[in-house]
Motif scaffolding. Structure first.
Motif, PDB file in Angstrom:
ATOM      1  N   LEU A   1      -1.182  -3.838 -12.128  1.00  0.00           N
ATOM      2  CA  LEU A   1      -1.283  -3.706 -10.672  1.00  0.00           C
ATOM      3  C   LEU A   1       0.046  -3.861  -9.943  1.00  0.00           C
ATOM      4  O   LEU A   1       0.190  -3.382  -8.818  1.00  0.00           O
ATOM      5  N   GLY A   2       0.998  -4.517 -10.549  1.00  0.00           N
ATOM      6  CA  GLY A   2       2.287  -4.693  -9.884  1.00  0.00           C
ATOM      7  C   GLY A   2       2.203  -5.683  -8.730  1.00  0.00           C
ATOM      8  O   GLY A   2       1.165  -6.313  -8.494  1.00  0.00           O
ATOM      9  N   PRO A   3       3.291  -5.854  -7.958  1.00  0.00           N
ATOM     10  CA  PRO A   3       3.332  -6.821  -6.865  1.00  0.00           C
ATOM     11  C   PRO A   3       2.304  -6.514  -5.778  1.00  0.00           C
ATOM     12  O   PRO A   3       2.081  -5.361  -5.434  1.00  0.00           O
ATOM     13  N   CYS A   4       1.692  -7.564  -5.235  1.00  0.00           N
ATOM     14  CA  CYS A   4       0.635  -7.388  -4.236  1.00  0.00           C
ATOM     15  C   CYS A   4       1.127  -7.561  -2.798  1.00  0.00           C
ATOM     16  O   CYS A   4       0.500  -7.066  -1.868  1.00  0.00           O
ATOM     17  N   HIS A   5       2.211  -8.314  -2.632  1.00  0.00           N
ATOM     18  CA  HIS A   5       2.760  -8.572  -1.293  1.00  0.00           C
ATOM     19  C   HIS A   5       1.686  -9.138  -0.353  1.00  0.00           C
ATOM     20  O   HIS A   5       1.497  -8.668   0.757  1.00  0.00           O
TER      21      HIS A   5
END
Length: 217
Positions: A18-22
């Motif tokens: 999913l990678g970074p969610c910020h």
């Protein structure tokens, strides 16, 4: 495999997919705190509408929020649902800031984590998940936020009981993970995204889920 190793492997699998969610979205710690109160019993799309209404009327500071009558505030936050109750809760939160001589929530950042959490929980309308969201996302306190999504995922993986309470579930993570604010932030956001995308309440898609491989092992 230890619980710590298991939780880290889950985190790495989610991060890789999913990678970074910020998360949590907000231009200020106060806006984040307001969002944490408004998101109770609704989704973020509805909260965004209410936040935008407040922003358009200079209402995203304690002083700005105070200028509204109760009726005006209710109307501005109406999109978030339960707007009468949430207007009262926002005013309770403002009273909490006043009682602690805080012009803004960041003035409380120096308070010891446990003490601040207890004070937040004493505010009528702020429960454990809301308090911890404010502490982690608005004040960068090392508190792991858990919710129904967390319980659902980790129960389906037979790592926690279905009826585990909030604090036991929180300890399941905090007892073994280092108090890493960035990781706590990201891990919770990844769990929420996973539950919404794959680990749904009905008809979960375990085959496509990044955690599906752990169900097979």
């Amino acid at each position: 495999m230890t619980r710590e190793q298991t939780l880290i492997e889950y985190y790495e699998a989610l991060s890789e997919r999913l990678g970074p969610c910020h998360w949590w979205p907000g231009e200020s710690p106060f806006e984040i705190a307001v969002g944490a109160i408004l998101v109770q019993n609704t989704n973020w799309i509805n909260v965004e509408k209410a936040i935008n209404n407040l922003k358009a009327n200079d209402g995203l500071t304690p002083q700005g929020l105070r200028k509204f009558s109760m009726e005006e505030l209710q109307e501005l936050i109406r999109p978030s649902g339960f707007f009468r109750m949430k207007a009262v809760r926002l005013n309770n939160f403002l009273d909490f800031l006043d009682a602690n001589s805080a012009k803004c929530i960041t003035d409380l950042k120096g308070m010891e984590t446990f003490e601040l959490r207890e004070k937040l929980l004493a505010v009528k309308g702020i429960g454990p998940e809301t308090a911890d969201s404010i502490m982690l996302y608005a004040l960068n306190k090392p508190v792991f936020v858990v919710d129904a999504y967390t319980r659902r995922i980790f129960n389906r993986h037979m790592l926690v009981q279905e009826d585990i309470d909030y604090h036991e579930l929180q300890e399941f993570f905090m007892d073994v993970l280092d108090p890493d604010i960035e990781m706590y932030n990201e891990y919770h956001a990844l769990i929420v995204r996973t539950a919404k995308e794959w680990c749904k309440k009905s008809n979960p898609d375990c085959e496509s889920c990044p955690l599906g491989k752990f169900m097979e092992s």
